[in-house]
Design a protein around this motif. Structure first.
Motif, PDB file in Angstrom:
ATOM      1  N   PHE A 145       0.796  -1.328  -0.013  1.00  0.00           N
ATOM      2  CA  PHE A 145       0.014  -0.034  -0.184  1.00  0.00           C
ATOM      3  C   PHE A 145       0.647   1.180   0.381  1.00  0.00           C
ATOM      4  O   PHE A 145       0.420   2.121  -0.772  1.00  0.00           O
ATOM      5  CB  PHE A 145      -1.035  -0.072   1.305  1.00  0.00           C
ATOM      6  CG  PHE A 145      -0.462  -0.175   2.693  1.00  0.00           C
ATOM      7  CD1 PHE A 145       0.010   1.616   2.752  1.00  0.00           C
ATOM      8  CD2 PHE A 145       0.463  -1.116   3.674  1.00  0.00           C
ATOM      9  CE1 PHE A 145       0.714   2.322   4.049  1.00  0.00           C
ATOM     10  CE2 PHE A 145       0.949  -0.842   4.387  1.00  0.00           C
ATOM     11  CZ  PHE A 145       0.820   0.697   5.568  1.00  0.00           C
ATOM     12  N   HIS A 146       2.314   1.076   0.779  1.00  0.00           N
ATOM     13  CA  HIS A 146       2.623   2.558   0.918  1.00  0.00           C
ATOM     14  C   HIS A 146       3.030   2.924  -0.334  1.00  0.00           C
ATOM     15  O   HIS A 146       3.763   4.344  -0.544  1.00  0.00           O
ATOM     16  CB  HIS A 146       4.127   1.884   1.281  1.00  0.00           C
ATOM     17  CG  HIS A 146       5.064   1.081   0.970  1.00  0.00           C
ATOM     18  ND1 HIS A 146       4.799  -0.448   0.440  1.00  0.00           N
ATOM     19  CD2 HIS A 146       6.525   1.036   0.177  1.00  0.00           C
ATOM     20  CE1 HIS A 146       5.667  -0.888  -0.316  1.00  0.00           C
ATOM     21  NE2 HIS A 146       6.751  -0.232  -0.112  1.00  0.00           N
ATOM     22  N   GLU A 147       3.069   2.247  -1.545  1.00  0.00           N
ATOM     23  CA  GLU A 147       3.477   2.582  -2.970  1.00  0.00           C
ATOM     24  C   GLU A 147       2.505   3.676  -3.406  1.00  0.00           C
ATOM     25  O   GLU A 147       2.986   4.727  -4.089  1.00  0.00           O
ATOM     26  CB  GLU A 147       4.152   1.484  -4.362  1.00  0.00           C
ATOM     27  CG  GLU A 147       4.276   0.423  -3.951  1.00  0.00           C
ATOM     28  CD  GLU A 147       4.854  -0.577  -4.724  1.00  0.00           C
ATOM     29  OE1 GLU A 147       3.329  -0.586  -5.419  1.00  0.00           O
ATOM     30  OE2 GLU A 147       5.075  -1.617  -4.790  1.00  0.00           O
ATOM     31  N   LYS A 148       1.403   3.882  -2.504  1.00  0.00           N
ATOM     32  CA  LYS A 148       0.310   4.871  -3.320  1.00  0.00           C
ATOM     33  C   LYS A 148      -0.116   6.460  -2.558  1.00  0.00           C
ATOM     34  O   LYS A 148      -0.445   7.065  -2.757  1.00  0.00           O
ATOM     35  CB  LYS A 148      -1.068   4.385  -3.239  1.00  0.00           C
ATOM     36  CG  LYS A 148      -1.219   3.259  -4.313  1.00  0.00           C
ATOM     37  CD  LYS A 148      -2.576   2.497  -4.352  1.00  0.00           C
ATOM     38  CE  LYS A 148      -2.902   1.801  -5.787  1.00  0.00           C
ATOM     39  NZ  LYS A 148      -2.194   0.845  -6.432  1.00  0.00           N
ATOM     40  N   LEU A 149       1.307   5.804  -1.021  1.00  0.00           N
ATOM     41  CA  LEU A 149       1.106   6.942  -0.526  1.00  0.00           C
ATOM     42  C   LEU A 149       1.537   8.188  -0.742  1.00  0.00           C
ATOM     43  O   LEU A 149       1.149   9.693  -0.639  1.00  0.00           O
ATOM     44  CB  LEU A 149       2.444   6.458   0.868  1.00  0.00           C
ATOM     45  CG  LEU A 149       1.468   5.918   2.310  1.00  0.00           C
ATOM     46  CD1 LEU A 149       2.181   5.284   3.012  1.00  0.00           C
ATOM     47  CD2 LEU A 149      -0.020   5.930   2.284  1.00  0.00           C
ATOM     48  N   PRO A 150       2.274   8.264  -1.482  1.00  0.00           N
ATOM     49  CA  PRO A 150       2.719  10.240  -1.787  1.00  0.00           C
ATOM     50  C   PRO A 150       1.524  10.373  -2.656  1.00  0.00           C
ATOM     51  O   PRO A 150       1.485  11.851  -2.702  1.00  0.00           O
ATOM     52  CB  PRO A 150       4.027   9.474  -3.346  1.00  0.00           C
ATOM     53  CG  PRO A 150       4.779   8.069  -3.009  1.00  0.00           C
ATOM     54  CD  PRO A 150       3.326   7.256  -1.902  1.00  0.00           C
TER      55      PRO A 150
END
Length: 197
Positions: A94-99
């Motif tokens: 999920f962290h790939e979409k955080l930016p």
């Protein structure tokens, strides 16, 4: 309940009259209904707005057969009969979409570089979203039958072979049949579950 802002009809729809459904009519559940549910529940909080819940809808007979191989025998009939079954999973990346989701904190993605910490956060926050999802299904006037009686590792291998998602719960969704609901089981009273310090 005068201490609640939610009107009694909405309380009934979401809680008082809502039960886990175990039988469904054959009326279809549309993509538009599921999109409306998601558009509602995506607004509920998750840590850092991480939104790790992923929803895989199982509709076709072929996909149902693939799923049923991994469902406990006591849950197979209702899963086979439900118009749609949602595999609710946690996106471990999920962290790939955080930016994009949290542009004010561009380094937040780096905070989840550790795979174990990321998986724990994904599962916790997807778990929150699972509760929201069940309420969203009810808000759409549909019945939900959430289940944990399935082989999660088998479902993950069958549907998420790349290892990016971890299945947490299955939810059968549809219009309830006459035999959909069992009598409500007891719940703890507030004085048994709530402590004020």
């Amino acid at each position: 309940m005068t201490s609640l802002a939610l009107d009694p009809a909405a309380q009934d729809l979401l809680f008082h009259e809502a039960h886990t459904a175990r039988a469904f009519t054959d009326e279809p559940v549309t993509d538009e209904q599921i999109a409306a549910v998601y558009d509602l529940i995506k607004l509920a909080p998750t840590a850092f707005n991480s939104s790790p819940l992923r929803i895989t809808l199982i509709r076709s007979a072929e996909a149902k057969q693939r799923l049923l191989r991994h469902v406990a025998s006591g849950n197979q009939r209702q899963t086979a009969e439900a118009p749609v079954t949602a595999i609710l999973s946690a996106d471990l990346d999920f962290h790939e979409k955080l930016p994009r989701l949290v542009p004010a904190k561009p380094t937040l993605k780096d905070a989840f570089a550790d795979a174990d910490a990321r998986a724990a956060s994904a599962q916790l926050n997807a778990g929150l979203q699972i509760g929201y999802f069940v309420l969203g299904v009810r808000a759409a006037g549909l019945a939900a039958g959430p289940m944990s009686g399935f082989d999660a590792a088998g479902v993950d291998k069958e549907f998420f072979g790349d290892g990016r998602q971890r299945s947490l719960v299955l939810v059968n969704i549809g219009r309830p049949a006459e035999s959909a609901f069992a009598p409500r089981q007891p719940r703890l009273a507030a004085e048994e579950a709530v402590t004020s310090l």
